[in-house]
Structures are given as structure tokens and as C-alpha cells.
Design an enzyme around this catalytic site. Sequence first.
Site, PDB file in Angstrom:
ATOM      1  N   VAL A  11      -2.686   8.530  -6.209  1.00  0.00           N
ATOM      2  CA  VAL A  11      -1.775   7.668  -5.768  1.00  0.00           C
ATOM      3  C   VAL A  11      -1.596   6.467  -6.973  1.00  0.00           C
ATOM      4  O   VAL A  11      -0.715   6.211  -7.540  1.00  0.00           O
ATOM      5  CB  VAL A  11      -1.597   7.092  -4.453  1.00  0.00           C
ATOM      6  CG1 VAL A  11      -0.775   5.876  -4.237  1.00  0.00           C
ATOM      7  CG2 VAL A  11      -1.435   8.397  -3.492  1.00  0.00           C
ATOM      8  N   ASP A  30     -10.971   0.322 -10.802  1.00  0.00           N
ATOM      9  CA  ASP A  30     -11.586   1.369 -10.156  1.00  0.00           C
ATOM     10  C   ASP A  30     -13.051   1.260 -10.247  1.00  0.00           C
ATOM     11  O   ASP A  30     -13.508   0.511 -11.164  1.00  0.00           O
ATOM     12  CB  ASP A  30     -11.290   2.944 -10.551  1.00  0.00           C
ATOM     13  CG  ASP A  30     -11.306   4.028  -9.624  1.00  0.00           C
ATOM     14  OD1 ASP A  30     -10.351   4.558  -9.136  1.00  0.00           O
ATOM     15  OD2 ASP A  30     -12.482   4.090  -9.406  1.00  0.00           O
ATOM     16  N   THR A 121      -2.524   5.472   3.078  1.00  0.00           N
ATOM     17  CA  THR A 121      -2.072   5.781   4.337  1.00  0.00           C
ATOM     18  C   THR A 121      -2.985   5.471   5.582  1.00  0.00           C
ATOM     19  O   THR A 121      -3.889   5.957   5.538  1.00  0.00           O
ATOM     20  CB  THR A 121      -1.647   7.673   4.429  1.00  0.00           C
ATOM     21  OG1 THR A 121      -1.111   8.041   3.300  1.00  0.00           O
ATOM     22  CG2 THR A 121      -1.325   7.983   5.718  1.00  0.00           C
ATOM     23  N   GLU A 149       3.259   5.426   0.362  1.00  0.00           N
ATOM     24  CA  GLU A 149       3.643   6.368  -0.546  1.00  0.00           C
ATOM     25  C   GLU A 149       4.000   7.769  -0.137  1.00  0.00           C
ATOM     26  O   GLU A 149       3.214   8.651   0.713  1.00  0.00           O
ATOM     27  CB  GLU A 149       2.383   6.367  -1.704  1.00  0.00           C
ATOM     28  CG  GLU A 149       2.696   7.171  -2.848  1.00  0.00           C
ATOM     29  CD  GLU A 149       4.088   6.718  -3.368  1.00  0.00           C
ATOM     30  OE1 GLU A 149       4.414   5.559  -3.920  1.00  0.00           O
ATOM     31  OE2 GLU A 149       5.121   7.659  -3.450  1.00  0.00           O
ATOM     32  N   PHE A 150       5.014   8.461  -0.602  1.00  0.00           N
ATOM     33  CA  PHE A 150       5.405   9.579  -0.226  1.00  0.00           C
ATOM     34  C   PHE A 150       5.503  10.632  -1.372  1.00  0.00           C
ATOM     35  O   PHE A 150       5.773  11.694  -1.240  1.00  0.00           O
ATOM     36  CB  PHE A 150       6.911   9.608   0.357  1.00  0.00           C
ATOM     37  CG  PHE A 150       6.836   8.817   1.540  1.00  0.00           C
ATOM     38  CD1 PHE A 150       6.814   9.450   2.671  1.00  0.00           C
ATOM     39  CD2 PHE A 150       7.517   7.301   1.445  1.00  0.00           C
ATOM     40  CE1 PHE A 150       6.756   8.517   4.030  1.00  0.00           C
ATOM     41  CE2 PHE A 150       7.517   6.643   2.552  1.00  0.00           C
ATOM     42  CZ  PHE A 150       7.139   7.262   3.931  1.00  0.00           C
ATOM     43  N   LEU A 151       4.692  10.230  -2.755  1.00  0.00           N
ATOM     44  CA  LEU A 151       4.941  11.073  -3.625  1.00  0.00           C
ATOM     45  C   LEU A 151       4.259  12.561  -3.275  1.00  0.00           C
ATOM     46  O   LEU A 151       3.081  12.520  -2.379  1.00  0.00           O
ATOM     47  CB  LEU A 151       4.297  10.579  -4.939  1.00  0.00           C
ATOM     48  CG  LEU A 151       2.575  10.020  -5.140  1.00  0.00           C
ATOM     49  CD1 LEU A 151       1.887  11.220  -5.183  1.00  0.00           C
ATOM     50  CD2 LEU A 151       2.413   9.055  -5.975  1.00  0.00           C
ATOM     51  N   LEU A 251       9.548  26.006   4.936  1.00  0.00           N
ATOM     52  CA  LEU A 251       9.680  27.247   5.805  1.00  0.00           C
ATOM     53  C   LEU A 251       9.020  28.267   5.296  1.00  0.00           C
ATOM     54  O   LEU A 251       9.087  29.382   5.793  1.00  0.00           O
ATOM     55  CB  LEU A 251      11.091  27.604   6.280  1.00  0.00           C
ATOM     56  CG  LEU A 251      11.859  26.675   7.008  1.00  0.00           C
ATOM     57  CD1 LEU A 251      13.250  27.247   7.305  1.00  0.00           C
ATOM     58  CD2 LEU A 251      11.390  26.450   8.301  1.00  0.00           C
ATOM     59  N   CYS A 261      -3.916  14.948   2.347  1.00  0.00           N
ATOM     60  CA  CYS A 261      -2.950  14.200   3.179  1.00  0.00           C
ATOM     61  C   CYS A 261      -2.877  15.142   4.421  1.00  0.00           C
ATOM     62  O   CYS A 261      -2.912  14.485   5.481  1.00  0.00           O
ATOM     63  CB  CYS A 261      -1.650  14.015   2.695  1.00  0.00           C
ATOM     64  SG  CYS A 261      -2.083  12.768   0.989  1.00  0.00           S
TER      65      CYS A 261
HETATM   66  N1  LIG Z   1      -2.757  12.052  -2.797  1.00  0.00           N
HETATM   67  C1  LIG Z   1      -1.666  12.073  -2.543  1.00  0.00           C
HETATM   68  O1  LIG Z   1      -0.709  13.136  -2.746  1.00  0.00           O
HETATM   69  C2  LIG Z   1      -0.996  11.090  -1.671  1.00  0.00           C
HETATM   70  C3  LIG Z   1       0.094  10.891  -1.275  1.00  0.00           C
HETATM   71  C4  LIG Z   1       0.638   9.785  -0.370  1.00  0.00           C
HETATM   72  C5  LIG Z   1      -0.303   9.012   0.031  1.00  0.00           C
HETATM   73  N2  LIG Z   1      -1.637   9.134  -0.212  1.00  0.00           N
HETATM   74  C6  LIG Z   1      -2.592   8.227   0.310  1.00  0.00           C
HETATM   75  O2  LIG Z   1      -3.027   7.369  -0.704  1.00  0.00           O
HETATM   76  C7  LIG Z   1      -4.424   6.736  -0.624  1.00  0.00           C
HETATM   77  C8  LIG Z   1      -5.387   7.276  -1.920  1.00  0.00           C
HETATM   78  O3  LIG Z   1      -5.132   8.828  -2.008  1.00  0.00           O
HETATM   79  P1  LIG Z   1      -5.613   9.287  -3.300  1.00  0.00           P
HETATM   80  O4  LIG Z   1      -5.099  10.965  -3.020  1.00  0.00           O
HETATM   81  O5  LIG Z   1      -4.902   8.609  -4.768  1.00  0.00           O
HETATM   82  O6  LIG Z   1      -6.947   9.096  -3.415  1.00  0.00           O
HETATM   83  P2  LIG Z   1      -8.228   9.261  -4.574  1.00  0.00           P
HETATM   84  O7  LIG Z   1      -9.581   9.761  -3.781  1.00  0.00           O
HETATM   85  O8  LIG Z   1      -7.368  10.389  -5.398  1.00  0.00           O
HETATM   86  O9  LIG Z   1      -8.369   7.804  -5.281  1.00  0.00           O
HETATM   87  C9  LIG Z   1      -8.741   6.776  -4.736  1.00  0.00           C
HETATM   88  C10 LIG Z   1      -9.570   6.044  -5.938  1.00  0.00           C
HETATM   89  O10 LIG Z   1      -9.903   4.796  -5.338  1.00  0.00           O
HETATM   90  C11 LIG Z   1     -11.142   4.430  -5.948  1.00  0.00           C
HETATM   91  N3  LIG Z   1     -11.892   3.516  -5.169  1.00  0.00           N
HETATM   92  C12 LIG Z   1     -12.831   3.618  -4.119  1.00  0.00           C
HETATM   93  N4  LIG Z   1     -13.248   2.560  -3.724  1.00  0.00           N
HETATM   94  C13 LIG Z   1     -12.834   1.398  -4.661  1.00  0.00           C
HETATM   95  C14 LIG Z   1     -13.145   0.223  -4.794  1.00  0.00           C
HETATM   96  N5  LIG Z   1     -13.892  -0.445  -3.709  1.00  0.00           N
HETATM   97  N6  LIG Z   1     -12.446  -0.481  -5.551  1.00  0.00           N
HETATM   98  C15 LIG Z   1     -11.714   0.344  -6.524  1.00  0.00           C
HETATM   99  N7  LIG Z   1     -11.565   1.515  -6.576  1.00  0.00           N
HETATM  100  C16 LIG Z   1     -11.987   2.291  -5.582  1.00  0.00           C
HETATM  101  C17 LIG Z   1     -11.757   5.809  -6.235  1.00  0.00           C
HETATM  102  O11 LIG Z   1     -12.891   5.842  -7.006  1.00  0.00           O
HETATM  103  C18 LIG Z   1     -10.736   6.706  -6.373  1.00  0.00           C
HETATM  104  O12 LIG Z   1     -10.429   6.743  -8.014  1.00  0.00           O
HETATM  105  C19 LIG Z   1      -4.856   7.759   0.831  1.00  0.00           C
HETATM  106  O13 LIG Z   1      -4.879   6.840   1.840  1.00  0.00           O
HETATM  107  C20 LIG Z   1      -3.927   8.847   0.615  1.00  0.00           C
HETATM  108  O14 LIG Z   1      -4.044   9.262   1.935  1.00  0.00           O
HETATM  109  C21 LIG Z   1      -2.064  10.170  -1.107  1.00  0.00           C
END
Ligand SMILES: NC(=O)c1ccc[n+]([C@@H]2O[C@H](COP(=O)([O-])OP(=O)(O)OC[C@H]3O[C@@H](n4cnc5c(N)ncnc54)[C@H](O)[C@@H]3O)[C@@H](O)[C@H]2O)c1
Length: 438
Positions: A11, A30, A121, A149-151, A251, A261
Site C-alpha cells: 500500500v 520504512d 485497515t 485504501e481499497f486498492l 462469483l 486482507c
Molecule cells: N495489501 C493490500 O492489498 C492492501 C489493500 C488495502 C489496505 N491494506 C492495508 O494497508 C496496511 C498495509 O498493508 P501492506 O500490504 O502494504 O503491508 P506490508 O506488510 O506490505 O507493508 C508494511 C510496511 O511497513 C513497514 N514498517 C513496519 N513498521 C514500521 C515502522 N515503525 N516505521 C516504518 N515502516 C514500518 C514494513 O517494513 C513494511 O515495509 C494494512 O493495514 C493492510 O490491511 C492492504
Amino acid sequence: MNIAVVGTGYVGLVTGTCLAETGNDVICVDIDQEKVRKMKNGIVPIYEPHLDLLFERNIKQNRLSFTTDLKSAIKDAKIIFLALPTPPDEDGSADLSYVLGVAEELGKIIDDYKVIIDKSTVPVGTADKVHAAVAKNANVDFDVVSNPEFLREGFAVDDFLKPDRVVIGTQSERARKILEELYKPYVRQGNPIIFMDEKSAELTKYAANAFLATKITFMNEIANFCEKVGADVDAVRKGVGSDTRIGKRFLFPGIGYGGSCFPKDVQALAKSGTEEGYHFQILDAVERINQTQKTALMPKILEYFNGDITNKKVALWGLAFKPDTDDIREAPALYLIDELLKAGATISAYDPEAMSNVQARIGDKINYAIDAYDACEQADLLVIATEWSVFRHPDFERVHAKLKGKVIFDGRNLYSLNSMKEHGFEYISIGRDKIINS
Ligand SMILES: NC(=O)c1ccc[n+]([C@@H]2O[C@H](COP(=O)([O-])OP(=O)(O)OC[C@H]3O[C@@H](n4cnc5c(N)ncnc54)[C@H](O)[C@@H]3O)[C@@H](O)[C@H]2O)c1
């Protein structure tokens, strides 16, 4: 606008890159030093179609940069996005420690007005918790906004650049104006920016994911029932989906949903319900059914081999939880691998993007093939777990020649029964007739 994005995963990196694409100056932060090193060297650390082009362009034009240092990243930023993990805790609730940890840090280091945007989320009430965590140490004005985020992974760039809608939860007029300005370029076709309060925004995201997970699960149950009564789920799906109240999407039956997610969001919403004294019965059922569905091919495989697959060689196509991603979190393929190995089979797997992630997780418990055909070499059966496009029209003659056992167990219903008959395969899929010679 100057923007900091904290957390550079699926995201955060897409958000940061796509925000730079419309002319903003974006710094992505990060804690993963290796990830940041790669990005600084121009390497996209995840597989996401079309991301590389935008990533390169915006780095070249100095609008996109990377750091591990939160303090320097947020110094000039007016907007700070939190795109941090919210994994399930042991009891299924969302673990907010990443989000609240960074919020507390921010309180110590912000020295002018900031809009802190929660893109992760998170359960209802998190914006208040983030506000409190920042406020503990802050002595300047700030707003906390919920902007779920809804991607979709695999379509993330398109989804971000042209969202169906943008949901923004805030009661601050100041933050509302800033966000309206920020998102304007992405909704020029007229898709809405929907403003609401923070709690409703937080719940919108959980409700959307839980609804989609329920839709998939409902259709999987219909498919399982089709097998019992001799109906064809493809026909049922088309009949049902042409009702505009239901719609054609989500479906397609198969071996269940996975990913980072749906599984965790269904669990977290159920847990939020419990905490408020509300029992989401439907979510309990969805979770239970989906868990079983992930290994729905196992009983079919065992039945075909009279209960014994010891030393059978399985060709496995697909490891990612869905096509067009290298993400293997909660992938049905991993559950199948577990069950197949437990039953004594050996596995040769192929996935276009996810093999290195699986190897990092389970090592050499399975063999990693060079391509889809290599996986089939002398295999007793072929199992399909992910519907990558490249598996849709393989050279069936080659597959037939490579396989020792001419049988395909298809967890994603990629092929028509007729084409399987024509190519001389036995074929067992989800919710449809079996093709068995005898
Ligand atoms: N992946 C999806 O398709 C998607 C879609 C919509 C919403 N979300 C939501 O978005 C959020 C993130 O999901 P994601 O898939 O991108 O997660 P991810 O695990 O791919 O990425 C999270 C990143 O945060 C970093 N991180 C952790 N602690 C940190 C800190 N203290 N400071 C800086 N960086 C730090 C990690 O190293 C990692 O790179 C979640 O809540 C998820 O539910 C995900």
C-alpha cells in the site's frame, strides 16, 4: 504538496509513487533497511504490474525518495500517511502496535501542523487512539484522518490512479480541504470523494472486505452443492450474475480466498463485534468455510488415488494467493502444500512471481521448477492453485506428454470440460462434472 508515507509495503509504496506522479514531493519511510537500500538503488521491492515505470520516472524527477529516518522525512511534510501493517493478533483482533508506535513517535517530533492519515485497515475507534498517542507528546496542532485504501494487489496502480471512490473520515474542515485538493487529480472523471466521520470510514473498509469475502464464500458453497446434485456451477454463476442486483464479479468459485486482507479483516471485524457484545455469526461461518475450502482439492485427490498418495509426484501450478502478485500471505497453495506433504507426496511447483517468497518461507521442502512444463515432468498429477493468465492456454500436448498421470485437479476452473476431454485428460475441478476414464 510535501508528503511523507510511513511504511513502504504494497500500500505505502503504491500510494507514495502514485502521489508523486501527480507532482507531489514524496518521501517514503520504512524501518526495513534492506528494502530502503534496494529502493534507493532503483529496485522495486515487490511485484506489482506497472509500478516500475512510475517508480523510475518519479525518482528521476526527484519527486520520490526513500529513507529509514522518520524525523527527517516528516520535517517538511504537511501530510503524513501511515501505511503500516495491522496483522492479526493471536485472538484475531488487529494488532495496532505498528500504527500506535509510529503515532507516539510522531507526537515527539512534529513541530508544525500536520495531517496524519491512517491508510492502514484498522478497527473502529483507531483514529481516536492515534490522536491520543500523538497528543501524548505533541505541542502543535494536528489532525488525524481515516482514509482507508481499497486498492487490489495486481491492479494497485490503476486502482490508486482511478479509484471507484475515495473515502475520507474527518470532522476537521482544515484537513478536509487539504485532502480534497490532494485527491482531486484522481477523480477527474467524476468518481466521488465521500466524506464521513472517522469511525464510519474505518468501518467502511472492513464492511467492504467482509462483504466480498462473503460473496466468494457463498459461491463456493453453491459450487460444493453443485457437485452433490450434478449441477454445473459455471451455468449457475452466469445465471445468477446476470441479475444486476447481484452482479457478475466475485462469483467465480475456487479453493477459497487468501491474501493479507480478506482473512485478517474478516477475523478483525468479527473480533471487534465480540468486543462490543455483538456476534457476527455470518463472519464466523465465512471464515470457517473458507478455511476448509483452501484444501477442498485434497479429498478429491485422495479419492482418485484410493486414499494413498505416498511418493506421488505433484506438479503444482500457482503459489501466489492470486494472479499478478508475488504475495503469498494466506495463499491456499501453502495450505495445499502442507496437506500434500503430510500425505507423503512430493511437489514440483511453478509460479511466475512468487517462488522466491515461498522458498524464503518453506525452503526446499518442495522443488521449484523452471517453468510450468518443467513442473509436470513425470508428475502423477497436476494441481492448479492460482489462476495466472499464463496457465489459461498452455500447450496441452506438451503438458500431456510431460505428465505421467494424465489427471488435472483444477482449483480455479481454468478449462472447459470439453477441452479437457479433447486433450485426453482426466479432470476434476470445483462445482462441475468430473471427467474420469473408466
Ligand atoms: N495489501 C493490500 O492489498 C492492501 C489493500 C488495502 C489496505 N491494506 C492495508 O494497508 C496496511 C498495509 O498493508 P501492506 O500490504 O502494504 O503491508 P506490508 O506488510 O506490505 O507493508 C508494511 C510496511 O511497513 C513497514 N514498517 C513496519 N513498521 C514500521 C515502522 N515503525 N516505521 C516504518 N515502516 C514500518 C514494513 O517494513 C513494511 O515495509 C494494512 O493495514 C493492510 O490491511 C492492504
